[in-house]
Scaffold this motif. Structure first.
Motif, PDB file in Angstrom:
ATOM      1  N   PRO A 135     -12.865  19.953  51.797  1.00 50.78           N
ATOM      2  CA  PRO A 135     -11.824  18.922  51.696  1.00 50.78           C
ATOM      3  C   PRO A 135     -12.385  17.496  51.700  1.00 50.78           C
ATOM      4  O   PRO A 135     -11.607  16.547  51.784  1.00 50.78           O
ATOM      5  CB  PRO A 135     -10.998  19.175  52.958  1.00 50.78           C
ATOM      6  CG  PRO A 135     -11.992  19.616  53.964  1.00 50.78           C
ATOM      7  CD  PRO A 135     -13.031  20.419  53.204  1.00 50.78           C
ATOM      8  N   CYS A 136     -13.690  17.345  51.621  1.00 50.27           N
ATOM      9  CA  CYS A 136     -14.293  16.010  51.639  1.00 50.27           C
ATOM     10  C   CYS A 136     -14.213  15.391  50.245  1.00 50.27           C
ATOM     11  O   CYS A 136     -13.997  16.070  49.243  1.00 50.27           O
ATOM     12  CB  CYS A 136     -15.750  16.081  52.082  1.00 50.27           C
ATOM     13  SG  CYS A 136     -15.955  16.823  53.713  1.00 50.27           S
ATOM     14  N   GLY A 137     -14.442  14.094  50.179  1.00 50.01           N
ATOM     15  CA  GLY A 137     -14.483  13.413  48.906  1.00 50.01           C
ATOM     16  C   GLY A 137     -15.798  13.681  48.183  1.00 50.01           C
ATOM     17  O   GLY A 137     -16.815  14.037  48.794  1.00 50.01           O
ATOM     18  N   VAL A 138     -15.775  13.524  46.877  1.00 51.82           N
ATOM     19  CA  VAL A 138     -16.967  13.751  46.059  1.00 51.82           C
ATOM     20  C   VAL A 138     -17.796  12.457  46.004  1.00 51.82           C
ATOM     21  O   VAL A 138     -17.242  11.403  45.680  1.00 51.82           O
ATOM     22  CB  VAL A 138     -16.588  14.189  44.632  1.00 51.82           C
ATOM     23  CG1 VAL A 138     -17.836  14.522  43.830  1.00 51.82           C
ATOM     24  CG2 VAL A 138     -15.644  15.371  44.661  1.00 51.82           C
ATOM     25  N   PRO A 139     -19.098  12.499  46.333  1.00 48.11           N
ATOM     26  CA  PRO A 139     -19.928  11.290  46.264  1.00 48.11           C
ATOM     27  C   PRO A 139     -19.961  10.715  44.849  1.00 48.11           C
ATOM     28  O   PRO A 139     -20.033  11.463  43.862  1.00 48.11           O
ATOM     29  CB  PRO A 139     -21.311  11.783  46.692  1.00 48.11           C
ATOM     30  CG  PRO A 139     -21.060  13.034  47.452  1.00 48.11           C
ATOM     31  CD  PRO A 139     -19.847  13.657  46.835  1.00 48.11           C
ATOM     32  N   GLU A 140     -19.920   9.394  44.744  1.00 46.86           N
ATOM     33  CA  GLU A 140     -19.891   8.738  43.443  1.00 46.86           C
ATOM     34  C   GLU A 140     -21.139   9.037  42.620  1.00 46.86           C
ATOM     35  O   GLU A 140     -21.066   9.225  41.403  1.00 46.86           O
ATOM     36  CB  GLU A 140     -19.727   7.225  43.613  1.00 46.86           C
ATOM     37  CG  GLU A 140     -18.340   6.791  44.049  1.00 46.86           C
ATOM     38  CD  GLU A 140     -17.278   7.167  43.032  1.00 46.86           C
ATOM     39  OE1 GLU A 140     -17.524   7.014  41.810  1.00 46.86           O
ATOM     40  OE2 GLU A 140     -16.198   7.637  43.446  1.00 46.86           O
ATOM     41  N   LEU A 141     -22.308   9.077  43.278  1.00 42.23           N
ATOM     42  CA  LEU A 141     -23.544   9.356  42.547  1.00 42.23           C
ATOM     43  C   LEU A 141     -23.508  10.758  41.947  1.00 42.23           C
ATOM     44  O   LEU A 141     -23.933  10.964  40.798  1.00 42.23           O
ATOM     45  CB  LEU A 141     -24.758   9.199  43.460  1.00 42.23           C
ATOM     46  CG  LEU A 141     -26.120   9.454  42.799  1.00 42.23           C
ATOM     47  CD1 LEU A 141     -26.346   8.488  41.633  1.00 42.23           C
ATOM     48  CD2 LEU A 141     -27.243   9.344  43.829  1.00 42.23           C
ATOM     49  N   ALA A 142     -22.991  11.723  42.705  1.00 48.48           N
ATOM     50  CA  ALA A 142     -22.883  13.098  42.185  1.00 48.48           C
ATOM     51  C   ALA A 142     -21.951  13.142  40.978  1.00 48.48           C
ATOM     52  O   ALA A 142     -22.218  13.849  39.992  1.00 48.48           O
ATOM     53  CB  ALA A 142     -22.386  14.032  43.284  1.00 48.48           C
ATOM     54  N   ILE A 143     -20.868  12.371  41.052  1.00 47.40           N
ATOM     55  CA  ILE A 143     -19.932  12.327  39.919  1.00 47.40           C
ATOM     56  C   ILE A 143     -20.623  11.785  38.674  1.00 47.40           C
ATOM     57  O   ILE A 143     -20.502  12.351  37.578  1.00 47.40           O
ATOM     58  CB  ILE A 143     -18.707  11.458  40.280  1.00 47.40           C
ATOM     59  CG1 ILE A 143     -17.866  12.134  41.352  1.00 47.40           C
ATOM     60  CG2 ILE A 143     -17.860  11.192  39.034  1.00 47.40           C
ATOM     61  CD1 ILE A 143     -16.733  11.272  41.871  1.00 47.40           C
ATOM     62  N   LYS A 144     -21.372  10.703  38.835  1.00 48.36           N
ATOM     63  CA  LYS A 144     -22.005  10.074  37.672  1.00 48.36           C
ATOM     64  C   LYS A 144     -23.115  10.943  37.098  1.00 48.36           C
ATOM     65  O   LYS A 144     -23.297  11.006  35.876  1.00 48.36           O
ATOM     66  CB  LYS A 144     -22.528   8.689  38.054  1.00 48.36           C
ATOM     67  CG  LYS A 144     -21.406   7.698  38.319  1.00 48.36           C
ATOM     68  CD  LYS A 144     -21.905   6.292  38.561  1.00 48.36           C
ATOM     69  CE  LYS A 144     -20.732   5.325  38.731  1.00 48.36           C
ATOM     70  NZ  LYS A 144     -21.178   3.932  38.930  1.00 48.36           N
ATOM     71  N   LEU A 145     -23.865  11.622  37.958  1.00 47.36           N
ATOM     72  CA  LEU A 145     -24.919  12.513  37.461  1.00 47.36           C
ATOM     73  C   LEU A 145     -24.308  13.710  36.725  1.00 47.36           C
ATOM     74  O   LEU A 145     -24.803  14.113  35.662  1.00 47.36           O
ATOM     75  CB  LEU A 145     -25.798  12.979  38.618  1.00 47.36           C
ATOM     76  CG  LEU A 145     -26.685  11.914  39.264  1.00 47.36           C
ATOM     77  CD1 LEU A 145     -27.431  12.487  40.466  1.00 47.36           C
ATOM     78  CD2 LEU A 145     -27.677  11.341  38.258  1.00 47.36           C
ATOM     79  N   THR A 146     -23.245  14.264  37.277  1.00 45.78           N
ATOM     80  CA  THR A 146     -22.571  15.375  36.598  1.00 45.78           C
ATOM     81  C   THR A 146     -21.945  14.919  35.287  1.00 45.78           C
ATOM     82  O   THR A 146     -21.974  15.631  34.279  1.00 45.78           O
ATOM     83  CB  THR A 146     -21.488  15.968  37.517  1.00 45.78           C
ATOM     84  OG1 THR A 146     -22.071  16.334  38.761  1.00 45.78           O
ATOM     85  CG2 THR A 146     -20.857  17.189  36.880  1.00 45.78           C
ATOM     86  N   THR A 147     -21.396  13.703  35.304  1.00 51.83           N
ATOM     87  CA  THR A 147     -20.837  13.128  34.080  1.00 51.83           C
ATOM     88  C   THR A 147     -21.905  12.979  33.009  1.00 51.83           C
ATOM     89  O   THR A 147     -21.680  13.298  31.833  1.00 51.83           O
ATOM     90  CB  THR A 147     -20.208  11.761  34.387  1.00 51.83           C
ATOM     91  OG1 THR A 147     -19.140  11.933  35.332  1.00 51.83           O
ATOM     92  CG2 THR A 147     -19.674  11.108  33.128  1.00 51.83           C
ATOM     93  N   THR A 148     -23.082  12.489  33.419  1.00 53.62           N
ATOM     94  CA  THR A 148     -24.197  12.345  32.474  1.00 53.62           C
ATOM     95  C   THR A 148     -24.583  13.693  31.884  1.00 53.62           C
ATOM     96  O   THR A 148     -24.826  13.813  30.673  1.00 53.62           O
ATOM     97  CB  THR A 148     -25.410  11.722  33.177  1.00 53.62           C
ATOM     98  OG1 THR A 148     -25.036  10.458  33.722  1.00 53.62           O
ATOM     99  CG2 THR A 148     -26.562  11.531  32.205  1.00 53.62           C
ATOM    100  N   LEU A 149     -24.618  14.715  32.723  1.00 52.76           N
ATOM    101  CA  LEU A 149     -24.934  16.058  32.232  1.00 52.76           C
ATOM    102  C   LEU A 149     -23.884  16.536  31.243  1.00 52.76           C
ATOM    103  O   LEU A 149     -24.207  17.136  30.200  1.00 52.76           O
ATOM    104  CB  LEU A 149     -25.024  17.024  33.416  1.00 52.76           C
ATOM    105  CG  LEU A 149     -25.393  18.475  33.090  1.00 52.76           C
ATOM    106  CD1 LEU A 149     -26.776  18.546  32.451  1.00 52.76           C
ATOM    107  CD2 LEU A 149     -25.351  19.334  34.347  1.00 52.76           C
ATOM    108  N   GLY A 150     -22.605  16.267  31.540  1.00 52.74           N
ATOM    109  CA  GLY A 150     -21.535  16.673  30.621  1.00 52.74           C
ATOM    110  C   GLY A 150     -21.629  15.969  29.282  1.00 52.74           C
ATOM    111  O   GLY A 150     -21.498  16.594  28.224  1.00 52.74           O
ATOM    112  N   ILE A 151     -21.860  14.640  29.291  1.00 54.78           N
ATOM    113  CA  ILE A 151     -21.988  13.878  28.046  1.00 54.78           C
ATOM    114  C   ILE A 151     -23.171  14.389  27.237  1.00 54.78           C
ATOM    115  O   ILE A 151     -23.082  14.575  26.014  1.00 54.78           O
ATOM    116  CB  ILE A 151     -22.139  12.371  28.339  1.00 54.78           C
ATOM    117  CG1 ILE A 151     -20.872  11.819  28.988  1.00 54.78           C
ATOM    118  CG2 ILE A 151     -22.450  11.595  27.067  1.00 54.78           C
ATOM    119  CD1 ILE A 151     -21.013  10.392  29.473  1.00 54.78           C
ATOM    120  N   THR A 152     -24.300  14.613  27.922  1.00 49.41           N
ATOM    121  CA  THR A 152     -25.503  15.079  27.235  1.00 49.41           C
ATOM    122  C   THR A 152     -25.281  16.437  26.581  1.00 49.41           C
ATOM    123  O   THR A 152     -25.684  16.672  25.439  1.00 49.41           O
ATOM    124  CB  THR A 152     -26.681  15.155  28.217  1.00 49.41           C
ATOM    125  OG1 THR A 152     -26.863  13.885  28.840  1.00 49.41           O
ATOM    126  CG2 THR A 152     -27.971  15.537  27.496  1.00 49.41           C
TER     127      THR A 152
END
Length: 515
Positions: A180-197
């Motif tokens: 139930p914790c929030g998602v760290p912003e850095l993890a979001i951006k790294l996962t986003t980068t992986l998705g875009i790539t």
């Protein structure tokens, strides 16, 4: 071919300390090394030896017609339905005044969007070139107007839009892991980068697999919508309904609804790759808009059966709240469906607007390298990857949402201009073959709708809209500097000549055939 990759790497290293474009060269080296590995280990590929080149298909190097009716439908539905209907469909109910009126707005916006889609169907069947808005404005009003639209898309609208939908993907795919914790912003951006790539890599490798993935992801979206609609209608038949809210700004509700349906135009970006476009484009548009309108209306009906309007407005994720009340622990699956929906939008959008850059390059409005096609895979790889660096820069360092607010209203301005061009060409080019022709009131009503939305933007936030206009108008001097003016600086000529088709045979690209 390996020697050629080594040559590219040596060039990137040699200029890395004295060139502002070193990161571009290093990126290209990385991309083509991935491509080399793919060719080496793929069962159907080869290592690029002289014998391997015998497997290259003969004939014209061009984009193949691989977009069937089903794939066309998946492109339209997959790009229209994003995360909004699952997370925050609040703009309409907040401003429409009541639940019943909000449903009327959803239906009305669906009909008006269908008007725009039918207008684009006429444009797509009479002008059989890829490129969407850019191509139609170019044909109707000339190169300057088309370049200004292209400029706004290239420097702001497309990279910011791709970054925003990709951030939603990164957030919701990680949410079940961190609950139930929030998602760290850095993890979001790294996962986003992986998705875009991954989306860019897939679009570079195969049109067929890109289309198959889009069909699968569109199916997942419709399944998620069905999971919401079916129990919601069951509650409705049991007699449960929602409350209403006070009357608010009806025009703003309409504005939100039109944005929710945006995406119906993406099939026109890939017209050259559509099988039998005279039949497929209109049919795909009509089927898709009918499905999307039904999905949007019935999904909102389902929401209102278990939540009042006030509860819907207070929810941070409407579909999650709905699932928690009716499905218990199954609500944990909602973020997964949302992330798949976002990934489908990423895939469909990138597939479509890469063809706009491809078409603009072919017209001489962008560097020649962007009109090149991979001779084995028949994909416009440079046009696919061109937004990758800028999108990542915005993702990690830019205020994406402010930039999108500055520029997003321009999309409706350019769509309105393109549809106005349809009316204009009815009189200036009456000889143009039009296999599919709509009554003149349809484009007239829709172009008025688009300009009304631009007026609403000006009325509601003059400063933000003014900044967006100012940014787009920088395209006028850019047009004369980069396109019209003959005596360009040496550094610009060197940059544009660095990667011409004459120097790229080892990279497996050839210039496309101009229609």
């Amino acid at each position: 071919m390996l020697l050629c990759y080594m040559e590219l790497f040596s060039k990137s290293v040699a200029i890395s300390h004295n060139s502002p474009h070193s990161y571009l060269w290093l990126f290209l080296y990385f991309f083509f090394m991935v491509d080399f590995c793919f060719l080496t280990f793929s069962p159907s590929g080869n290592t690029g030896t002289q014998d391997g080149w015998k497997n290259v298909p003969e004939g014209k190097v061009e984009l193949r017609k691989k977009v069937t009716l089903l794939r066309g439908i998946s492109i339209i539905i997959g790009t229209i339905i994003g995360a909004g209907i699952f997370i925050s469909p609040k703009g309409i109910i907040k401003n429409s005044g009541s639940v019943g009126m909000s449903l009327v707005v959803w239906i009305a916006c669906g009909v008006l969007s269908l008007f725009g889609a039918l207008s684009y169907a006429e444009l797509g069947t009479s002008i059989k070139k890829s490129g969407g808005h850019y191509t139609y404005i170019l044909e109707a009003f000339g190169p300057l107007a088309a370049f200004v639209q292209l400029w706004a898309d290239l420097i702001a609208i497309r990279p910011a839009g791709l970054a925003v939908i990709s951030l939603a993907f990164g957030r919701y795919i990680l949410e079940p892991i961190f609950m139930p914790c929030g998602v760290p912003e850095l993890a979001i951006k790294l996962t986003t980068t992986l998705g875009i790539t991954s989306v860019i890599y897939l679009n570079s490798m195969s049109v067929s697999w890109t289309a198959r993935l889009q069909i699968f992801l569109t199916g997942c979206k419709l399944l998620a919508v069905g999971i919401i609609i079916v129990p919601g209608l069951y509650q409705l038949f049991k007699g449960r309904t929602a409350a209403s809210v006070d009357l608010a700004g009806f025009p703003l509700a309409f504005y939100s609804g039109m944005y929710a349906y945006a995406g119906w135009f993406y099939l026109n970006f890939v017209t050259e790759e559509v099988e039998n476009p005279e039949r497929t484009v209109p049919l795909a548009i009509c089927i898709s808009m009918t499905i999307v309108t039904l999905c949007y209306v019935l999904t909102n009906v389902a929401y209102y059966t278990v939540m009042s309007a006030e509860e819907l407005l207070a929810s941070s994720a409407v579909a999650v709240t709905f699932a928690e009340r009716l499905m218990g622990k199954f609500s944990m699956a909602v973020p997964i469906f949302v992330s798949l929906s976002c990934f489908g939008s990423m895939n469909g959008c990138l597939f479509a607007f890469s063809r706009m850059f491809f078409a603009a390059s072919r017209e001489g409005h962008l560097p020649e390298v962007l009109s090149m096609i991979h001779i084995r895979r028949h994909t416009p790889v440079p046009a696919v990857i061109v937004l990758y660096p800028l999108t990542l820069v915005l993702l990690f360092s830019g205020d994406i949402y402010s930039l999108l607010n500055f520029m997003s209203f321009l999309r409706w301005l350019f769509i309105g201009v393109a549809v106005l061009g349809l009316i204009y060409m009815r009189y200036t080019r009456p000889e143009l073959h039009r296999p599919f022709k709509v009554p003149i009131f349809i484009p007239a009503v829709f172009s008025f709708t688009c300009f009304f939305m631009v007026f609403l933007s000006l009325y509601s936030d003059l400063v933000t809209t003014g900044i967006g206009f100012a940014i787009s108008l920088t395209g006028i001097p850019a047009y004369y500097i980069f396109i019209v003016f003959d005596r360009k600086p040496k550094w610009l000529l060197k940059l544009s000549g660095t990667m011409t088709w004459r120097k790229l045979p080892f990279l497996c690209f050839m210039p496309s055939t101009i229609l």
